[in-house]
Design an enzyme around this catalytic site. Structure first.
Site, PDB file in Angstrom:
ATOM      1  N   GLU A 174      35.388  33.548  27.813  1.00 36.11           N
ATOM      2  CA  GLU A 174      35.937  34.856  28.150  1.00 36.11           C
ATOM      3  C   GLU A 174      35.562  35.305  29.562  1.00 36.11           C
ATOM      4  O   GLU A 174      35.688  36.480  29.902  1.00 36.11           O
ATOM      5  CB  GLU A 174      35.467  35.879  27.121  1.00 36.11           C
ATOM      6  CG  GLU A 174      35.910  35.573  25.702  1.00 36.11           C
ATOM      7  CD  GLU A 174      37.356  35.982  25.428  1.00 36.11           C
ATOM      8  OE1 GLU A 174      37.750  37.090  25.814  1.00 36.11           O
ATOM      9  OE2 GLU A 174      38.083  35.182  24.807  1.00 36.11           O
ATOM     10  N   HIS A 250      32.574  41.809  23.847  1.00 36.37           N
ATOM     11  CA  HIS A 250      32.050  41.088  25.005  1.00 36.37           C
ATOM     12  C   HIS A 250      30.665  41.631  25.333  1.00 36.37           C
ATOM     13  O   HIS A 250      30.344  42.781  25.026  1.00 36.37           O
ATOM     14  CB  HIS A 250      32.931  41.279  26.248  1.00 36.37           C
ATOM     15  CG  HIS A 250      34.241  40.586  26.188  1.00 36.37           C
ATOM     16  ND1 HIS A 250      35.408  41.154  26.652  1.00 36.37           N
ATOM     17  CD2 HIS A 250      34.588  39.361  25.733  1.00 36.37           C
ATOM     18  CE1 HIS A 250      36.419  40.313  26.477  1.00 36.37           C
ATOM     19  NE2 HIS A 250      35.946  39.228  25.925  1.00 36.37           N
ATOM     20  N   CYS A 369      35.558  46.161  33.180  1.00 37.32           N
ATOM     21  CA  CYS A 369      36.615  45.226  32.778  1.00 37.32           C
ATOM     22  C   CYS A 369      37.606  45.004  33.908  1.00 37.32           C
ATOM     23  O   CYS A 369      38.209  43.939  34.027  1.00 37.32           O
ATOM     24  CB  CYS A 369      37.364  45.753  31.563  1.00 37.32           C
ATOM     25  SG  CYS A 369      36.497  45.549  29.999  1.00 37.32           S
TER      26      CYS A 369
END
Length: 445
Positions: A174, A250, A369
């Protein structure tokens, strides 16, 4: 030679929508089917990026991806003209159409893992695009991500670009959302922290039971090998599976680091004591600040709801550190109280700045993000595609571009409209010229 940590923010794409595609991401699911405002989303992100540039930070922008993704729809059997492909997909497989329309590449913390030249044996800055195999709508991104990164960091002398890892669950990757770097100075070797949710080759190892663990230890180890990292400067940390099951999909939803500061929640990791000791031992004798946020001050639910840890910690030209937080943190009593406290703890963090990025927040992504962190020296900054670096001219051009091409209202039902595809392609074609990106999109080939 000067050294910086640059931030490369993702431009929000024209199809920014709320389709609720990300299982395990509480905000994404809770806002599914709401009407979005792509124009506002893009401008909120752009304003945040420009503000950091005005603070003296090196700030770049990464282009969005082509959506709807007709290439993928054709690969899975939809035929005919572009309009016919969209119509058939909308009728026969609406969930697949929604996945192929996601603007999720805006969250460039998932674009790649980046290791600066100071850490890598060959002295180059390394990029590995994330394969994002856990989510269909994100798994279609890596090839174009690699193209965009190569067009942005477009100098083979300074930058090394790797192919994304094999597209298999064992190598679920990721990107920088599960990677943090600690260092004394950006230009000196640092400690790269890889946080994983499961060991794919060890079924007996801890893992969450409700939501998926998207990052594997095997993927993190593979990237460390590709980037030529030294074992003495690398630490692997297991994320707490219980917090993954509470919506911490995450690591950057529960922890963030910068230089000699690691800011994390009490429940973030397994074996926290030993792992912090390993970090301290590998970091050496220089001051290192561990800021552990206790559960009795900020509950996991509040951390996830406000994205307290999906903030950016930046080092300003003055040497002080600042937290870049979403206004959602300001609006939560417990989180706001903690942020007022953190600047008094005697660590390098002395300021907090709040930004409205609610369009992104409602889809599950905060300020951290939206950015890919790239520690660089001034020679490497000079080698970057200069058309991607934020300044007054680019800010004005991108605002005008957004005003020209973006809708201020988009529903999930609108995604099947062929006009959305035409608008998106027209916008991206103009953007490639504005940012000197060449042919990075499928429709250009």
């Amino acid at each position: 030679m000067k050294h910086f940590e640059a931030n490369f923010d993702g431009l929000v794409g024209p199809t920014h929508n709320y389709a609720g595609l990300s299982f395990g991401n509480v905000a994404s699911l809770s806002n599914a089917a709401a009407v979005s405002n792509p124009r506002a989303a893009a401008k909120q992100g752009l304003k945040k990026a420009k503000a950091l540039a005005d603070m003296g930070m090196v700030q770049g922008m990464l282009a969005p991806q082509e959506r709807p993704d007709l290439h993928t729809l054709r690969r899975i059997g939809f035929t005919g003209s572009d309009a016919e492909v969209l119509n058939k997909a909308a009728k026969q497989a609406p969930a697949l159409l929604r996945a192929c329309c996601s603007a999720s590449s805006m969250w460039t913390a998932n674009a790649a893992t980046v290791s600066p030249s100071a850490d890598c044996r060959d002295g180059k800055l390394h990029f590995t695009p994330a394969n994002l195999v856990d989510k269909l709508h994100r798994s279609i991104e890596p090839i174009t991500t690699g193209n965009i990164l190569a067009a942005t960091f477009n100098n083979d002398k300074h930058f090394s670009h790797h192919q994304h890892l094999p597209e298999h669950a064992s190598f679920g990757d990721e990107g920088a959302a599960n990677h943090t770097r600690l260092c004394r100075e950006y230009g000196k070797p640092g400690i790269e922290l890889f946080v994983y949710g499961q060991q794919a080759t060890n079924p007996a190892a801890p893992k969450p039971t409700k939501y998926p663990a998207r990052q594997t230890l095997e993927a993190s180890q593979a990237i460390a090998r590709l980037h030529q990292l030294d074992d003495n400067n690398t630490v692997y940390i297991s994320q707490n599976p219980d917090v993954i099951d509470q919506g911490v999909f995450h690591n950057d939803v529960i922890a963030v680091g910068n230089q000699n500061v690691l800011f994390y929640h009490q429940q973030a990791y397994l074996d926290t004591k030993n792992k912090l000791a390993e970090i301290k031992q590998k970091f050496g004798d220089s001051p290192l600040h561990f800021i552990e946020v206790p559960t009795n001050k900020v509950a996991i639910q509040d951390a996830v709801k406000t994205y307290l840890f999906n903030t950016q910690i930046i080092t300003l030209p003055s040497g002080e550190m600042a937290i870049i937080a979403p206004t959602n943190c300001q609006e939560n009593e417990a989180v706001h109280a903690y942020l007022q406290e953190v600047v008094t703890l005697g660590t390098p963090i002395k300021q907090v700045h709040y930004f409205d990025v609610k369009q992104s927040m409602q889809n599950g992504g905060g300020p951290a993000c939206l950015r890919l962190r790239v520690a660089m020296n001034d020679t490497e900054v000079a080698a970057v595609n200069q058309h991607t670096l934020m300044n007054d001219v680019l800010f004005s051009e991108l605002n005008n571009w957004i005003d020209k091409h973006y809708r201020d209202r988009l529903s999930v039902e609108d995604l099947a409209d062929p006009q959305v595809l035409i608008e998106s392609r027209t916008a991206l074609d103009e953007l490639t010229q504005l940012m000197n990106l060449g042919s990075v999109y499928q429709f250009q080939k």
